[in-house]
Structure formats: C-alpha cells, structure tokens
Design an enzyme around this catalytic site. Sequence first.
Site, PDB file in Angstrom:
ATOM      1  N   ASN A 169      -3.292  11.602   5.877  1.00  0.00           N
ATOM      2  CA  ASN A 169      -4.322  11.484   4.855  1.00  0.00           C
ATOM      3  C   ASN A 169      -5.503  12.383   5.196  1.00  0.00           C
ATOM      4  O   ASN A 169      -6.114  12.244   6.256  1.00  0.00           O
ATOM      5  CB  ASN A 169      -4.782  10.029   4.745  1.00  0.00           C
ATOM      6  CG  ASN A 169      -3.741   9.132   4.108  1.00  0.00           C
ATOM      7  OD1 ASN A 169      -3.714   8.979   2.894  1.00  0.00           O
ATOM      8  ND2 ASN A 169      -2.864   8.549   4.919  1.00  0.00           N
ATOM      9  N   MET A 180       0.830  -1.200   0.000  1.00  0.00           N
ATOM     10  CA  MET A 180       0.000   0.000   0.000  1.00  0.00           C
ATOM     11  C   MET A 180       0.869   1.256   0.000  1.00  0.00           C
ATOM     12  O   MET A 180       0.547   2.249   0.645  1.00  0.00           O
ATOM     13  CB  MET A 180      -0.937  -0.002   1.206  1.00  0.00           C
ATOM     14  CG  MET A 180      -2.033  -1.052   1.143  1.00  0.00           C
ATOM     15  SD  MET A 180      -3.040  -0.950  -0.362  1.00  0.00           S
ATOM     16  CE  MET A 180      -3.811   0.648  -0.121  1.00  0.00           C
ATOM     17  N   HIS A 195       4.818   4.893   2.170  1.00  0.00           N
ATOM     18  CA  HIS A 195       3.599   4.156   2.551  1.00  0.00           C
ATOM     19  C   HIS A 195       2.409   5.097   2.641  1.00  0.00           C
ATOM     20  O   HIS A 195       2.520   6.236   3.094  1.00  0.00           O
ATOM     21  CB  HIS A 195       3.802   3.439   3.885  1.00  0.00           C
ATOM     22  CG  HIS A 195       2.836   2.311   4.089  1.00  0.00           C
ATOM     23  ND1 HIS A 195       1.506   2.515   4.397  1.00  0.00           N
ATOM     24  CD2 HIS A 195       3.002   0.970   4.015  1.00  0.00           C
ATOM     25  CE1 HIS A 195       0.903   1.349   4.504  1.00  0.00           C
ATOM     26  NE2 HIS A 195       1.786   0.391   4.277  1.00  0.00           N
ATOM     27  N   HIS A 196       1.260   4.590   2.219  1.00  0.00           N
ATOM     28  CA  HIS A 196       0.043   5.399   2.192  1.00  0.00           C
ATOM     29  C   HIS A 196      -0.418   5.808   3.592  1.00  0.00           C
ATOM     30  O   HIS A 196      -1.178   6.771   3.750  1.00  0.00           O
ATOM     31  CB  HIS A 196      -1.079   4.621   1.484  1.00  0.00           C
ATOM     32  CG  HIS A 196      -2.047   5.486   0.744  1.00  0.00           C
ATOM     33  ND1 HIS A 196      -2.341   6.785   1.128  1.00  0.00           N
ATOM     34  CD2 HIS A 196      -2.808   5.251  -0.356  1.00  0.00           C
ATOM     35  CE1 HIS A 196      -3.240   7.292   0.296  1.00  0.00           C
ATOM     36  NE2 HIS A 196      -3.525   6.391  -0.612  1.00  0.00           N
ATOM     37  N   CYS A 197       0.027   5.117   4.628  1.00  0.00           N
ATOM     38  CA  CYS A 197      -0.352   5.509   5.985  1.00  0.00           C
ATOM     39  C   CYS A 197       0.366   6.785   6.408  1.00  0.00           C
ATOM     40  O   CYS A 197       0.003   7.412   7.410  1.00  0.00           O
ATOM     41  CB  CYS A 197      -0.073   4.392   6.985  1.00  0.00           C
ATOM     42  SG  CYS A 197       1.678   4.087   7.309  1.00  0.00           S
TER      43      CYS A 197
END
Length: 464
Positions: free
Chosen positions: A311, A23, A136-138
Amino acid sequence: MDRMTPLDALFLEAEDEEPGVSMAISSIAVFEGPAPTYAEFAELLAGRLPLIPRYRQKARQLPFDLGPPVWYDDEHFELDYHLRHTALPAPGGDAELAALMARLMSARLARDRPLWEYWLVEGLQDGRWALISKVHHCMVDGVSGTDLYSVVLDPSPRPRAAVPDKWSPQAEPSTFGLTAAALGQLVLTPIRQLRLAVTGLRQPRNLAYRSWSIGRGLWALSEALRPATRSSLTGSLSSSRRYAFGRAEVAQVKEIRHRLGGTFNDVVLAAVAGGFRSLLLSRGETPRENSVRTLVPVNIRAPGQESIRDNRVSLMLAKLPVHLEDPVERLAAVRTRLDELKTDHEIDSVALLTELARREPFALIAPGYRLAARLPQRSVVTVVTNVPGPREPLYALGRRLVEIIPYVPIGSTVRTGVSILSYCDSVAFGVTGDFEEADLAVLVRGVEDSLAELAAARPSEPVS
C-alpha cells in the site's frame, strides 16, 4: 521472508478488530466468450505465479507486537484452493453478477492460506464470462491491485508463454527466529532514528519548510475530523454486504472537465456527490453541507512504481457538497475544496506520518491501530476511490477484456463505499453497502444522472 509496512499491517489489524468485516479489495473483469475451461484457467494462472511472489506467501503476526506481521512462503501451497469456479443463474445480467459479488465479498479470506482468491464465473449474458479477483488489502491497494491485470493478462489476443517456475519454498520461520529477528530490529531502531535526525539538521531550511507544511496539513486534517451531520449513512455493520454498479464513458467525463473545468477526479467526485444527494432525499433526509465527508485515497507512487505491491497511499478528507442542487455548483465546490486540501498539504502530512511510522517500533504503533478500530467515529461517512486502469485492451486466453468493475471494502461505521475505475474508453463505479442498505440502486442511478446533468450543463462564466 518480508515484513509488512505499518500501513499494510493496519488493514490486517482493522479486520481483526471488527468481527465479520472483510478487508479484501476486489474487481470483476468481464470478457468476451466463450468461457475457458477450469483447466485452461488454472494453466493460465500457474504460468503467471512466478511474477507474483506474494500469491504463494502467508501472513503471520508476531508475538507481543515485537514487529510488524511478516510474509513467508507457504510450503504446502495449492493453486486449486485459490481458484474457484461458479456460474450465474439466468439471465446472467448485472443484478445476478452484483448479487454474486456481494456474497463472495461478505466472506473473509482464510488466514492460514495466502490471502487471495480468483473466481471463474460463467453464464453472463451475451455468452460472456468473468474473472473475480479477491485480494486482501494488506497485500495491495487499488493501484497495485489493478496493475496485476497487466501481469496476469496479455496485451494481445496471442497468449504469452508461461513463465518458467523455479520456485522453491523456504521453510516456515520459527517463533524463536521471528522473535530474535524482531528484537534485533528494535535494537537498531534508535540508530536509524538518530541518522534521520542528523540528516534533517544538515538541511535546516528543508527541515523547517517540511515541518511547516506538515503542521499546516495536520491542522487542516484536524478540522476535517469534526463529526459529520448525523444521517442514515453511518451506523453499525453486519457481516454481509450488498453491491451494485453503474457505467459511464471516459469521453463523457473528459468532455465535462474540458468544458466546465476541473480534473477527471473532480468530475467523478461531483457525480458521486449528486448520487449521495439523491440517496438522502429518497430517504426523506435533508442533505446538509456537512452530511457526507468522504475519505479519498491518493496514490503517492512515483512514476514507474505501479508494480510495487504494498500500500502506497495517502488520503484526503473532503466534504461532498450534497447540499447544492445545481450540478455545476457541486463541481465548482468539489474543485475548490480539493484545491484547498492540496494547498494545505494534507496529503503530504499523512504520507510523512506513514513514512515515520515505518521507523518506529511496531509495538508502539499496533495498540493505536487497535484503539482506532474499536472507537466509533463520526467524521468519515463514506470512502470514494478513483483508480485509473489500463488504457490499452487486455486479453485472457485470446478473449478480449470488455470492462473492469471495482469493489471497495467498508468498515467501522461507514455503511457505503464507492469505487471508480477506468479501462480503455469505459468507466465503471461499484457501490458497496452493508446488507441493510437495500437501496444502493438509488445511489448508482444518482451518480449516472448527475453525470448526465453535467454533460448537459453549460458554464455560467468562462472557465480559466
């Protein structure tokens, strides 16, 4: 030590529940030559690290989901681990660059290190070189990830001075300390919820309107969750990826929207719809009205909040009108559908649910994340992101940044994703696919052809 938001944690949990799926989001920044040495590259990044604290922090999940995952300093941080050096095989063209990107993005980031990598890539055609950023998308979304270019790079050919580094890592928190802190937050949760309820009751009209808007948005969202028509675009994923990309011009997209109506986003979504129509037809499948429903992330930052690194996105679920042969009709259908979703407050509803999740005990939210990741879904067929990039030229060590080519991860049963990013006068769109999707070039060519058709089309009636 910082706590992740529930939305940040969702991307970490989604990766945990899908073996082999990465991800991480990414992009390729292509520069004029000559390529810098690895030492020069490392010195540049070292001089920017104080501006990106998260690059020297690791993620850690709490026992029993007592709280969201936390970020803490990596006491043994080594910059060399995160900086990699490679070169393309001859002739160093788009095909070789796309193959490298697919290979790099197929591998997960190691959880025992800060969740990012930068790759210095030599051997591109015309003496150019590239920087591939993998994060990482986090840690970031598309907007904040793109904003990092303005942090790392320079606004002129003259390099900025290195930022003084006074970083002194804090000791890693103990499991006992993390557990105690999480329990303390749980004790305070009812108090925060009571304050929120009291604030709402003091403004009954505002509360009533927001409740009505949210209800309307959730109803619209529930309608969109109906299964899409079965096609080859969904199915199980392997751990390997394919990648392809194409290009357009900002001026072309703007000319289309001014002549045919709509927004920049409407035009690129209509072009993507044309691309998926071409892909389905090439596979001998009939494009139907409900064949391609896409998740469209929507940035919900207020102006000036681009540098917030976590995000901050809501979403829309929109059907791409792949059943329409005429490109102008496809654009009109995209405009109508997105306008309806905005009127139905779908974006506001998802954003508020995300905000409310931040006020709930994480132990109640985490099981829902995991269940959603495990359950097969048939509603979302693809994801299409559109991120505006820097409008002014950027430089690395005096070399001009020529283009930025984006990458979006895929998961669940979504076998194809499209990411669009504009930089200065150019637009690049990257297509991510499962390794079994060997015909991504058809989708790329279909998007380019659809834009060309729109550029040549004339409105059938005056645009309001």
